[in-house]
Design a protein around this motif. Structure first.
Motif, PDB file in Angstrom:
ATOM      1  N   TRP A  16       0.828  -1.207   0.000  1.00  0.00           N
ATOM      2  CA  TRP A  16       0.000   0.000   0.000  1.00  0.00           C
ATOM      3  C   TRP A  16       0.864   1.260   0.000  1.00  0.00           C
ATOM      4  O   TRP A  16       0.456   2.298  -0.503  1.00  0.00           O
ATOM      5  N   LEU A  17       2.059   1.174   0.562  1.00  0.00           N
ATOM      6  CA  LEU A  17       2.975   2.313   0.510  1.00  0.00           C
ATOM      7  C   LEU A  17       3.410   2.577  -0.932  1.00  0.00           C
ATOM      8  O   LEU A  17       3.409   3.720  -1.390  1.00  0.00           O
ATOM      9  N   TRP A  18       3.784   1.509  -1.653  1.00  0.00           N
ATOM     10  CA  TRP A  18       4.187   1.670  -3.053  1.00  0.00           C
ATOM     11  C   TRP A  18       3.026   2.252  -3.866  1.00  0.00           C
ATOM     12  O   TRP A  18       3.234   3.096  -4.745  1.00  0.00           O
ATOM     13  N   TYR A  19       1.791   1.804  -3.561  1.00  0.00           N
ATOM     14  CA  TYR A  19       0.621   2.315  -4.272  1.00  0.00           C
ATOM     15  C   TYR A  19       0.409   3.799  -3.962  1.00  0.00           C
ATOM     16  O   TYR A  19       0.129   4.604  -4.862  1.00  0.00           O
ATOM     17  N   ALA A  20       0.543   4.173  -2.673  1.00  0.00           N
ATOM     18  CA  ALA A  20       0.336   5.569  -2.279  1.00  0.00           C
ATOM     19  C   ALA A  20       1.360   6.490  -2.924  1.00  0.00           C
ATOM     20  O   ALA A  20       1.060   7.648  -3.238  1.00  0.00           O
ATOM     21  N   LEU A  21       2.571   5.975  -3.125  1.00  0.00           N
ATOM     22  CA  LEU A  21       3.631   6.775  -3.749  1.00  0.00           C
ATOM     23  C   LEU A  21       3.566   6.743  -5.270  1.00  0.00           C
ATOM     24  O   LEU A  21       4.359   7.415  -5.935  1.00  0.00           O
ATOM     25  N   GLY A  22       2.624   5.959  -5.814  1.00  0.00           N
ATOM     26  CA  GLY A  22       2.489   5.874  -7.260  1.00  0.00           C
ATOM     27  C   GLY A  22       3.504   4.979  -7.928  1.00  0.00           C
ATOM     28  O   GLY A  22       3.696   5.047  -9.146  1.00  0.00           O
ATOM     29  N   TRP A  23       4.175   4.114  -7.149  1.00  0.00           N
ATOM     30  CA  TRP A  23       5.207   3.258  -7.712  1.00  0.00           C
ATOM     31  C   TRP A  23       4.653   1.931  -8.238  1.00  0.00           C
ATOM     32  O   TRP A  23       5.334   1.234  -8.988  1.00  0.00           O
ATOM     33  N   ALA A  24       3.455   1.551  -7.789  1.00  0.00           N
ATOM     34  CA  ALA A  24       2.897   0.255  -8.181  1.00  0.00           C
ATOM     35  C   ALA A  24       1.378   0.351  -8.172  1.00  0.00           C
ATOM     36  O   ALA A  24       0.804   1.150  -7.424  1.00  0.00           O
ATOM     37  N   PRO A  25       0.702  -0.446  -9.005  1.00  0.00           N
ATOM     38  CA  PRO A  25      -0.765  -0.441  -9.000  1.00  0.00           C
ATOM     39  C   PRO A  25      -1.303  -1.148  -7.754  1.00  0.00           C
ATOM     40  O   PRO A  25      -0.601  -1.922  -7.107  1.00  0.00           O
TER      41      PRO A  25
END
Length: 236
Positions: A16-25
């Protein structure tokens, strides 16, 4: 398995961190696969593979069993993160089959110890939990492959995830809770009742546990058919 569980938990939350940072779907399926099949499963297997043989007076986990569990957990994480969710589900099912075989062999060895043997009745929830997870995984896979109607997915998903975890918690918590409070009978160290009386008591207790497991299974079926409120109420 405990430090492996911590690492898997960090990876699952980081999704969810990667998603929040826009790094992963965003992918709830990947998050669930890592959190339930790797993070939670690591702690459950780590505890059961240590405690169950001691409580049942059976042989400890073998090196092959431990390495098999680690390999399936890591494989599940790798497959889920790569997007191969069906293969990750198969690894999860294999992990539960390993747990089922492990528990079955230890409890069978305990029963071979005599008429009053068999281990704590609460531990009947361990194979029940593994069967919930296994059945849910197989139903989910069949629904994804188009072999059965997609409606089954709504019942299979909570059965595979919540059913496995809740059943194990009920079994382990039901056994440890009273004993941590200084109550309850220790089947290993305590006094042994008359064997026939113990057999009758065990049958009644196991019957009550199986009836509760049946109600839990009904709650998953209700959820699958869209009766969410009734399913949640029954599970509560």
């Amino acid at each position: 398995l405990f430090p492996l569980g911590v690492a898997c938990g960090c990876l699952g939350v980081a999704h969810w961190l990667w998603y929040a940072l826009g790094w992963a779907p965003s992918s709830r399926a990947v998050h669930a696969a890592v959190q339930i099949g790797a993070y939670v499963a690591s702690f459950i297997l780590g505890f059961l593979m240590t405690a169950l043989p001691r409580m049942a007076g059976a042989a400890p986990a073998t090196r092959a069993e431990c390495l098999g569990a680690i390999a399936l957990i890591l494989g599940q994480v790798a497959l889920a993160e790569a997007g191969w969710l069906l293969a990750a589900q198969a690894a999860y099912a294999a992990l539960l089959a390993l747990l089922l075989g492990f528990a079955g062999r230890r409890m069978a060895a305990r029963r071979a110890g005599g008429p009053a043997a068999g281990g704590p009745t609460e531990f009947v929830w361990v194979p029940i939990g593994a069967l919930f997870g296994l059945a849910g995984s197989l139903l989910a896979a069949a629904a994804q492959l188009g072999w059965i109607t997609p409606r089954w997915m709504d019942a299979a998903r909570p059965m595979a995830q919540q059913g496995f975890v809740l059943a194990v918690v009920l079994g382990v918590g039901g056994f440890l809770g009273p004993r941590l409070m200084g109550r309850g009978f220790d089947p290993i160290a305590g006094p042994t009742p008359v064997p026939e009386a113990l057999r009758r008591r065990r049958r009644r207790r196991i019957g009550a546990h199986l009836a509760a497991a049946g109600l839990l299974a009904v709650s998953f079926a209700l959820e699958g058919w869209g009766w969410i409120g009734a399913a949640y109420l029954l599970r509560a």
